[in-house]
Design an enzyme around this catalytic site. Structure first.
Site, mmCIF file in Angstrom:
data_model
loop_
_atom_site.group_PDB
_atom_site.id
_atom_site.type_symbol
_atom_site.label_atom_id
_atom_site.label_comp_id
_atom_site.label_asym_id
_atom_site.label_seq_id
_atom_site.Cartn_x
_atom_site.Cartn_y
_atom_site.Cartn_z
ATOM 1 C CD1 TRP A 32 -6.729 5.509 -6.580
ATOM 2 C CD2 TRP A 32 -4.731 5.057 -7.452
ATOM 3 N NE1 TRP A 32 -5.805 5.593 -5.575
ATOM 4 C CE2 TRP A 32 -4.572 5.313 -6.087
ATOM 5 C CE3 TRP A 32 -3.609 4.746 -8.226
ATOM 6 C CZ2 TRP A 32 -3.327 5.294 -5.450
ATOM 7 C CZ3 TRP A 32 -2.366 4.714 -7.591
ATOM 8 C CH2 TRP A 32 -2.234 4.984 -6.225
ATOM 9 C CE1 TYR A 52 -6.701 12.075 0.157
ATOM 10 C CE2 TYR A 52 -8.036 12.920 -1.635
ATOM 11 C CZ TYR A 52 -7.723 11.923 -0.744
ATOM 12 O OH TYR A 52 -8.442 10.755 -0.753
ATOM 13 C CG HIS A 100 -0.544 5.843 -1.549
ATOM 14 N ND1 HIS A 100 -1.019 4.556 -1.392
ATOM 15 C CD2 HIS A 100 -1.630 6.622 -1.735
ATOM 16 C CE1 HIS A 100 -2.336 4.572 -1.480
ATOM 17 N NE2 HIS A 100 -2.733 5.821 -1.694
ATOM 18 C CE1 TYR A 118 -3.728 2.482 0.538
ATOM 19 C CE2 TYR A 118 -2.183 3.477 2.077
ATOM 20 C CZ TYR A 118 -3.340 3.549 1.321
ATOM 21 O OH TYR A 118 -4.105 4.695 1.335
#
Length: 130
Positions: free
Chosen positions: A76, A41, A22, A18
């Site tokens: 995504w 964000y 990113h 994960y």
């Protein structure tokens, strides 16, 4: 402007993958997030895979609709959905939204307003007593 925070649970056995996904996020996905109107964000990861997200937006319903219609975001989110526990639907649409209970700037502004009102009231009272 609306501040939005949300929570997801990353599968512990997939945490490393994960994080790798990113670093970095696809440039076209970054562009779609920005085009949707989301800004500032951030994602924060706690022990055990608890993920907290935060962003600011002027119209979150419009941002949600924009991303729901985006082929890039759909691709995504389809790839990212396997990373989460207890999620029903796309991560960007099904995350648990958190309730804001405190925001410093709002309370400072409110305190400033009431301080100004209190000062005005004292000045009015003091002025009428003379």
């Amino acid at each position: 402007m609306t501040r939005v925070a949300f929570q997801l649970q990353v599968r512990p056995e997939l945490l490393d993958e994960y994080l790798a996904r990113h670093s970095p996020v696809w440039p076209e996905m970054l562009a779609e997030i920005a085009a949707a109107g989301r800004r500032n964000y951030s994602l924060f990861l706690a022990d055990g895979g608890t993920l907290i997200g935060y962003y600011e937006v002027d119209d979150d319903d419009a941002a949600q609709a924009y991303l729901a219609a985006s082929p890039v975001a759909a691709r995504w989110e389809a790839e990212m959905s396997r990373f989460f526990i207890g999620l029903h639907g796309r991560p960007d649409q099904a995350a648990t939204t958190l309730t804001e209970v405190f925001h410093l700037e709002d309370q400072l502004a409110d305190a400033g307003d009431s301080t100004a009102s209190d000062t005005d009231s004292r000045n009015d009272t003091e002025g009428s007593a003379s």
